[in-house]
Design a protein around this motif. Structure first.
Motif, PDB file in Angstrom:
ATOM      1  N   VAL A  62       0.848  -1.191   0.000  1.00 18.78           N
ATOM      2  CA  VAL A  62       0.000   0.000   0.000  1.00 18.78           C
ATOM      3  C   VAL A  62       0.883   1.240   0.000  1.00 18.78           C
ATOM      4  CG1 VAL A  62      -1.776   1.270   1.257  1.00 18.78           C
ATOM      5  CG2 VAL A  62      -1.811  -1.228   1.223  1.00 18.78           C
ATOM      6  N   GLY A  63       0.657   2.121  -0.961  1.00 17.39           N
ATOM      7  CA  GLY A  63       1.492   3.304  -1.080  1.00 17.39           C
ATOM      8  C   GLY A  63       2.881   3.019  -1.597  1.00 17.39           C
ATOM      9  N   GLY A  64       3.094   1.811  -2.141  1.00 16.47           N
ATOM     10  CA  GLY A  64       4.405   1.463  -2.661  1.00 16.47           C
ATOM     11  C   GLY A  64       5.387   0.996  -1.613  1.00 16.47           C
ATOM     12  N   ARG A  65       4.933   0.765  -0.378  1.00 13.88           N
ATOM     13  CA  ARG A  65       5.822   0.338   0.701  1.00 13.88           C
ATOM     14  C   ARG A  65       5.229  -0.855   1.443  1.00 13.88           C
ATOM     15  NH1 ARG A  65       9.644   4.314   1.453  1.00 13.88           N
ATOM     16  NH2 ARG A  65       9.118   6.388   0.651  1.00 13.88           N
ATOM     17  N   LEU A  66       6.097  -1.577   2.129  1.00  9.95           N
ATOM     18  CA  LEU A  66       5.665  -2.729   2.903  1.00  9.95           C
ATOM     19  C   LEU A  66       4.886  -2.267   4.129  1.00  9.95           C
ATOM     20  CD1 LEU A  66       8.922  -4.910   2.832  1.00  9.95           C
ATOM     21  CD2 LEU A  66       6.795  -5.396   1.623  1.00  9.95           C
ATOM     22  N   SER A  67       3.733  -2.858   4.345  1.00 11.90           N
ATOM     23  CA  SER A  67       2.949  -2.577   5.543  1.00 11.90           C
ATOM     24  C   SER A  67       3.349  -3.566   6.641  1.00 11.90           C
ATOM     25  CB  SER A  67       1.457  -2.698   5.231  1.00 11.90           C
ATOM     26  OG  SER A  67       1.136  -4.033   4.860  1.00 11.90           O
ATOM     27  N   SER A  68       2.818  -3.357   7.841  1.00  8.43           N
ATOM     28  CA  SER A  68       3.090  -4.282   8.931  1.00  8.43           C
ATOM     29  C   SER A  68       2.538  -5.671   8.617  1.00  8.43           C
ATOM     30  CB  SER A  68       2.479  -3.748  10.228  1.00  8.43           C
ATOM     31  OG  SER A  68       1.079  -3.578  10.094  1.00  8.43           O
ATOM     32  N   HIS A  69       1.395  -5.728   7.923  1.00 10.62           N
ATOM     33  CA  HIS A  69       0.833  -7.011   7.506  1.00 10.62           C
ATOM     34  C   HIS A  69       1.776  -7.708   6.516  1.00 10.62           C
ATOM     35  CE1 HIS A  69      -3.104  -9.283   6.316  1.00 10.62           C
ATOM     36  NE2 HIS A  69      -2.105 -10.098   6.582  1.00 10.62           N
ATOM     37  N   ASP A  70       2.347  -6.949   5.586  1.00 10.98           N
ATOM     38  CA  ASP A  70       3.291  -7.520   4.625  1.00 10.98           C
ATOM     39  C   ASP A  70       4.521  -8.073   5.325  1.00 10.98           C
ATOM     40  OD1 ASP A  70       1.603  -6.781   2.571  1.00 10.98           O
ATOM     41  OD2 ASP A  70       2.621  -4.880   2.204  1.00 10.98           O
ATOM     42  N   ARG A  71       5.016  -7.368   6.325  1.00 15.10           N
ATOM     43  CA  ARG A  71       6.207  -7.834   7.053  1.00 15.10           C
ATOM     44  C   ARG A  71       5.902  -9.106   7.848  1.00 15.10           C
ATOM     45  NH1 ARG A  71      10.365  -4.179   7.057  1.00 15.10           N
ATOM     46  NH2 ARG A  71       9.887  -2.110   6.230  1.00 15.10           N
ATOM     47  N   ASP A  72       4.702  -9.190   8.411  1.00 18.14           N
ATOM     48  CA  ASP A  72       4.313 -10.437   9.083  1.00 18.14           C
ATOM     49  C   ASP A  72       4.275 -11.594   8.090  1.00 18.14           C
ATOM     50  OD1 ASP A  72       4.033  -8.936  11.371  1.00 18.14           O
ATOM     51  OD2 ASP A  72       1.863  -8.736  11.196  1.00 18.14           O
ATOM     52  N   LEU A  73       3.776 -11.318   6.897  1.00 14.72           N
ATOM     53  CA  LEU A  73       3.697 -12.345   5.857  1.00 14.72           C
ATOM     54  C   LEU A  73       5.092 -12.810   5.447  1.00 14.72           C
ATOM     55  CD1 LEU A  73       1.219 -13.558   4.280  1.00 14.72           C
ATOM     56  CD2 LEU A  73       1.898 -12.081   2.393  1.00 14.72           C
ATOM     57  N   LEU A  74       6.028 -11.874   5.320  1.00 16.73           N
ATOM     58  CA  LEU A  74       7.404 -12.235   4.973  1.00 16.73           C
ATOM     59  C   LEU A  74       8.065 -13.006   6.112  1.00 16.73           C
ATOM     60  CD1 LEU A  74       8.513  -8.918   3.222  1.00 16.73           C
ATOM     61  CD2 LEU A  74       8.208 -11.147   2.136  1.00 16.73           C
ATOM     62  N   GLY A  75       7.692 -12.689   7.339  1.00 21.01           N
ATOM     63  CA  GLY A  75       8.214 -13.472   8.466  1.00 21.01           C
ATOM     64  C   GLY A  75       7.733 -14.910   8.425  1.00 21.01           C
ATOM     65  N   LEU A  76       6.464 -15.108   8.045  1.00 14.65           N
ATOM     66  CA  LEU A  76       5.942 -16.463   7.898  1.00 14.65           C
ATOM     67  C   LEU A  76       6.629 -17.185   6.742  1.00 14.65           C
ATOM     68  CD1 LEU A  76       3.924 -18.685   8.608  1.00 14.65           C
ATOM     69  CD2 LEU A  76       2.233 -17.520   7.185  1.00 14.65           C
ATOM     70  N   ALA A  77       6.851 -16.476   5.642  1.00 15.50           N
ATOM     71  CA  ALA A  77       7.554 -17.079   4.507  1.00 15.50           C
ATOM     72  C   ALA A  77       8.974 -17.476   4.880  1.00 15.50           C
ATOM     73  CB  ALA A  77       7.569 -16.098   3.336  1.00 15.50           C
ATOM     74  N   ARG A  78       9.601 -16.668   5.713  1.00 18.65           N
ATOM     75  CA  ARG A  78      10.961 -16.984   6.156  1.00 18.65           C
ATOM     76  C   ARG A  78      10.973 -18.278   6.972  1.00 18.65           C
ATOM     77  NH1 ARG A  78      14.624 -15.921   3.600  1.00 18.65           N
ATOM     78  NH2 ARG A  78      15.110 -18.109   3.916  1.00 18.65           N
TER      79      ARG A  78
END
Length: 413
Positions: free
Chosen positions: A98-114
């Motif tokens: 959203v807005g071209g930047r990672l949101s807190s939800h996106d970072r949680d998702l990347l943490g799960l992917a990690r």
């Protein structure tokens, strides 16, 4: 010269004073060391140290809240670099951005992917449209794929994801189950693949996932599918490692389709009607504001959502729902401008997730100045007047607006 090592009382005092601007620079780099009796000792003044009462120490220098870019850069350099030269498999992630930047939800998702990638797999982030994010490496991205997309085009984005799926064959696909586009795109993608996704997933463990159901009152456990639509706080974001974030390209062109929905562009929204927790640009006033009519005029000129400190709310200048802080509303704005706010600890906690903080204050030693990424030491009234003039000149396509802003800000300081 004498070989005697002399103490520096001033440096020791700065190291003990958490409010001093040079406090962070005077701290020892060791977080723990072995004492003479074999007991492991910890630096109780370290960033984020949990005290004996379970209370986490707050770093007023801004490192924990994303303050000074230099301090944040030094923190990132201390992270362990995780490299995957030849990934055994991929975990595909499509953040909302959203807005071209990672949101807190996106970072949680990347943490799960990690977590799902482990040490052998690589996290592949697929980003549509323009990206303004510069922290993919610290968010856990090993490979980055940027795809062109304009406006609302879910059908074309599904074709792009199909091309990515054919080339990289990710073991799992992760999308945010959000109203920002991830929920719809994930369900469209699942229908295209002919697979049934797991939705509203909030926990993944031992090859199984748990998702919310029944209006959020029940939990449904099932084997981990290939396509996962995860909820917010599904995992802890990456915080201890940095990654390569190497850009990759598709080997084949994406097929085009005739869109059945025409995007007419974004609809203008009154900033005053945007809830504080969802606003991306906030102009917040505090006890230093002497002319509130000018403050409201500046917010309208800048197109910002209005906020306030607790002192301003208690004095009746702003409504209670506009109070920012731990005792008010926690905000996640992209830009937060604080005018005349000294920076009480509750207020700093409320703006901890903001990307960029701009502080306008007469006191160069206040905590808000230390937290800010950009500080203006001067009278808030003069600076707001200069901002209004500069914005008006910019909108009228007049040259010299930036110079006028700089001259007036200099005189106000």
């Amino acid at each position: 010269m004498s070989d005697i090592i002399r103490r520096d009382p001033r440096a020791e005092w700065i190291a003990r004073n958490r409010l001093h601007p040079l406090h962070a620079a005077m701290q020892p780099h060791q977080l723990s060391w072995m004492g003479p009796n074999g007991v492991l000792r910890k630096n109780v003044h370290g960033v984020g140290f949990i005290g004996p009462n379970g209370i986490k120490r707050i770093d007023r220098s801004g490192v924990q809240q994303g303050g000074s870019s230099k301090r944040v850069a030094s923190t990132q350099e201390q992270r362990v670099l995780h490299q995957v030269p030849a990934p055994a498999f991929y975990i595909g992630v499509v953040p909302d951005m959203v807005g071209g930047r990672l949101s807190s939800h996106d970072r949680d998702l990347l943490g799960l992917a990690r977590q799902l990638a482990g040490s052998d797999g690589a996290v592949l982030a697929v980003v549509f449209g323009e990206s303004k994010e510069t922290a993919f490496a610290t968010a856990g991205v090993d490979r980055l794929l940027l795809l062109d997309s304009e406006g609302y085009a879910p059908e074309q984005q599904v074709l792009g994801l199909r091309a990515v799926d054919n080339q990289f064959a990710p073991r799992h696909w992760l999308l945010p189950d959000s109203r920002s586009g991830g929920a719809e795109l994930g369900r469209r993608f699942a229908a295209s693949l002919g697979e049934r996704p797991a939705t509203r997933v909030w926990q993944v463990k031992d090859g199984a996932c748990v998702g919310r159901a029944g209006a959020g009152l029940q939990d449904v456990a099932q084997p981990l599918p290939r396509l996962i639509l995860a909820a917010a706080e599904c995992a802890e974001p990456v915080s201890e490692t940095r990654h390569e974030a190497l850009e990759v390209q598709l080997s084949t062109a994406i097929a085009s389709c005739l869109p059945r929905i025409e995007d007419l562009g974004a609809v203008a929204v009154d900033p005053a009607a945007i809830p504080m927790a969802e606003a991306e640009f906030i102009l917040s006033g505090g006890n230093g504001i002497k002319d509130w009519e000018l403050f409201h005029k500046a917010a309208v000129a800048l197109g910002a959502t209005e906020g306030a400190s607790r002192v301003a709310v208690d004095d009746g200048f702003m409504a209670r729902e506009r109070q920012v802080g731990a005792s008010g509303v926690w905000v996640t704005a992209r830009v937060y401008v604080a005018v005349g706010i000294s920076g009480a600890i509750q207020h700093l906690q409320g703006i901890g997730a903001c990307d960029k903080v701009v502080a306008i204050n007469l006191d160069p030693g206040c905590d808000m100045i230390k937290r800010a990424d950009l500080s203006v030491i001067g009278d808030g009234t003069a600076v707001l007047e200069a901002l209004i003039v500069a914005v008006d000149n910019w909108r009228n396509a007049s040259s010299g607006g930036a110079g006028l802003l700089a001259n007036q800000a200099t005189r106000s300081a």
